[in-house]
Write a protein that holds these residues in place. Structure first.
Motif, short mmCIF file in Angstrom:
data_model
loop_
_atom_site.label_atom_id
_atom_site.label_comp_id
_atom_site.label_asym_id
_atom_site.label_seq_id
_atom_site.Cartn_x
_atom_site.Cartn_y
_atom_site.Cartn_z
N ALA A 30 -0.30 9.61 -4.34
CA ALA A 30 0.27 10.35 -5.46
C ALA A 30 1.56 9.71 -5.96
CB ALA A 30 0.52 11.79 -5.05
N PHE A 31 2.34 9.17 -5.06
CA PHE A 31 3.62 8.55 -5.40
C PHE A 31 3.66 7.17 -4.77
CE2 PHE A 31 5.51 12.05 -7.52
CZ PHE A 31 4.99 13.18 -6.92
N THR A 32 3.55 6.17 -5.59
CA THR A 32 3.50 4.80 -5.10
C THR A 32 4.86 4.14 -5.27
OG1 THR A 32 2.88 3.82 -7.22
CG2 THR A 32 1.09 4.72 -5.85
N PHE A 33 4.94 2.90 -4.83
CA PHE A 33 6.17 2.11 -4.94
C PHE A 33 6.65 2.06 -6.39
CE2 PHE A 33 9.22 -0.92 -3.71
CZ PHE A 33 9.16 -2.03 -4.54
N GLU A 34 5.71 2.04 -7.32
CA GLU A 34 6.07 1.94 -8.73
C GLU A 34 6.66 3.22 -9.29
OE1 GLU A 34 2.36 -1.01 -9.69
OE2 GLU A 34 3.43 -0.12 -11.38
N ASP A 35 6.71 4.26 -8.50
CA ASP A 35 7.31 5.53 -8.95
C ASP A 35 8.77 5.66 -8.54
OD1 ASP A 35 4.17 6.94 -8.15
OD2 ASP A 35 5.00 6.72 -10.19
N TYR A 36 9.30 4.64 -7.84
CA TYR A 36 10.64 4.73 -7.28
C TYR A 36 11.54 3.63 -7.82
CZ TYR A 36 8.81 7.97 -3.79
OH TYR A 36 8.23 9.04 -3.15
N SER A 37 12.76 4.01 -8.16
CA SER A 37 13.78 3.00 -8.44
C SER A 37 14.39 2.56 -7.11
CB SER A 37 14.86 3.57 -9.36
OG SER A 37 15.42 4.74 -8.81
N ILE A 38 14.88 1.34 -7.10
CA ILE A 38 15.51 0.77 -5.91
C ILE A 38 16.91 0.31 -6.26
CG2 ILE A 38 15.36 -0.96 -4.08
CD1 ILE A 38 12.97 0.81 -3.96
N GLY A 39 17.86 0.64 -5.43
CA GLY A 39 19.23 0.19 -5.63
C GLY A 39 19.72 -0.63 -4.45
N TRP A 40 20.67 -1.50 -4.73
CA TRP A 40 21.36 -2.25 -3.67
C TRP A 40 22.82 -1.80 -3.62
CZ3 TRP A 40 19.51 -5.21 0.11
CH2 TRP A 40 18.25 -5.80 -0.03
N PHE A 41 23.31 -1.62 -2.44
CA PHE A 41 24.68 -1.22 -2.19
C PHE A 41 25.28 -2.14 -1.14
CE2 PHE A 41 25.18 2.94 -4.28
CZ PHE A 41 23.88 3.14 -4.70
N ARG A 42 26.60 -2.13 -1.04
CA ARG A 42 27.25 -2.84 0.04
C ARG A 42 28.46 -2.03 0.50
NH1 ARG A 42 29.60 -8.07 -3.29
NH2 ARG A 42 31.26 -6.98 -4.43
N GLN A 43 28.82 -2.28 1.73
CA GLN A 43 29.99 -1.61 2.28
C GLN A 43 30.73 -2.56 3.20
OE1 GLN A 43 29.23 2.19 4.19
NE2 GLN A 43 31.35 2.82 3.85
N ALA A 44 31.96 -2.84 2.85
CA ALA A 44 32.83 -3.67 3.68
C ALA A 44 33.65 -2.76 4.58
CB ALA A 44 33.73 -4.52 2.79
N PRO A 45 34.13 -3.28 5.70
CA PRO A 45 34.93 -2.46 6.62
C PRO A 45 36.12 -1.82 5.91
CG PRO A 45 34.35 -4.52 7.65
CD PRO A 45 33.91 -4.64 6.23
N GLY A 46 36.27 -0.52 6.09
CA GLY A 46 37.39 0.19 5.51
C GLY A 46 37.26 0.51 4.03
N LYS A 47 36.11 0.16 3.44
CA LYS A 47 35.92 0.40 2.01
C LYS A 47 34.76 1.35 1.78
CE LYS A 47 37.91 -3.90 0.30
NZ LYS A 47 37.74 -5.03 -0.65
N GLU A 48 34.73 1.92 0.59
CA GLU A 48 33.62 2.81 0.24
C GLU A 48 32.38 2.00 -0.10
OE1 GLU A 48 36.05 6.66 -1.50
OE2 GLU A 48 34.49 5.71 -2.69
N ARG A 49 31.23 2.66 0.02
CA ARG A 49 29.98 2.02 -0.33
C ARG A 49 29.93 1.78 -1.84
NH1 ARG A 49 24.68 3.85 2.84
NH2 ARG A 49 26.21 3.38 4.46
N GLU A 50 29.63 0.56 -2.21
CA GLU A 50 29.67 0.14 -3.61
C GLU A 50 28.27 -0.10 -4.15
OE1 GLU A 50 31.44 -3.70 -4.07
OE2 GLU A 50 31.48 -3.61 -6.28
N GLY A 51 27.95 0.51 -5.27
CA GLY A 51 26.67 0.28 -5.91
C GLY A 51 26.68 -1.05 -6.64
N LEU A 52 25.69 -1.90 -6.39
CA LEU A 52 25.64 -3.24 -6.96
C LEU A 52 24.63 -3.36 -8.10
CD1 LEU A 52 25.67 -5.32 -3.67
CD2 LEU A 52 27.63 -4.63 -5.08
N SER A 53 23.45 -2.81 -7.89
CA SER A 53 22.40 -2.99 -8.89
C SER A 53 21.30 -1.96 -8.67
CB SER A 53 21.82 -4.41 -8.81
OG SER A 53 21.23 -4.63 -7.54
#
Length: 130
Positions: A30-53
Motif C-alpha cells: 500500500a505504501f512503497t518507497f516512492e510514497d516517502y520523502s527522504i531527508g539527510w541531516f547531520r549532527q556535530a558534537p555540541g551542535k543541533e541536528r542540521e537539515g541538509l537536503s
C-alpha cells in the motif's frame, strides 16, 4: 515499519568527496518507497541536528540547505529503495554524524526540521581533515 540504513562515511581530506547511501526497507504494497520523502541531516558534537537536503518521492525534486548547496547532491534509486548524498568539496566543518530520515509524502516547508520525519536510520560518521 520503515527502516533506514545509512552508510558510506569515513575519513577524507578537505576538498575531497564522499558518497553516502541510505538503504530503505519495510514498505508495504500500500505504501512503497516512492510514497516517502527522504531527508539527510547531520549532527556535530555540541551542535543541533542540521537539515541538509530532502528529495521528493516521485519526481525527485530536491531541496538543500545553504551550507551545502552547490557542493552536495541528493539522488534516489526507486528501483533499489536507495537514496544517495554525493558530497564534494568537503570542508572540515562538514565533520559530523550523518543521518537519513523518511516521512510519508513530499518534502514540505519544514523539510529541514528533524521533528518532521517519522523514521530514522543510524548515523554514519564523516570526518574531514584539514
Amino acid at each position: 515499519e520503515v527502516q533506514l540504513q545509512a552508510s558510506g562515511g569515513g575519513l577524507v581530506q578537505a576538498g575531497g568527496s564522499l558518497r553516502l547511501s541510505c538503504a530503505a526497507s519495510g514498505f508495504t504494497s500500500a505504501f512503497t518507497f516512492e510514497d516517502y520523502s527522504i531527508g539527510w541531516f547531520r549532527q556535530a558534537p555540541g551542535k543541533e541536528r542540521e537539515g541538509l537536503s530532502c528529495i521528493d518521492p516521485s519526481d525527485g525534486e530536491t531541496w538543500y540547505a545553504d551550507s551545502v548547496k552547490g557542493r552536495f547532491t541528493m539522488s534516489r534509486d526507486n528501483a533499489n529503495n536507495t537514496v544517495y548524498l554525493q558530497m564534494n568539496s568537503l570542508k572540515p566543518e562538514d565533520t559530523a554524524d550523518y543521518y537519513c530520515a523518511s516521512d510519508p509524502g513530499r518534502c514540505g516547508r519544514t523539510w529541514y526540521v528533524w521533528r518532521t520525519y517519522a523514521y530514522w536510520g543510524q548515523g554514519t560518521q564523516v570526518t574531514v581533515s584539514s
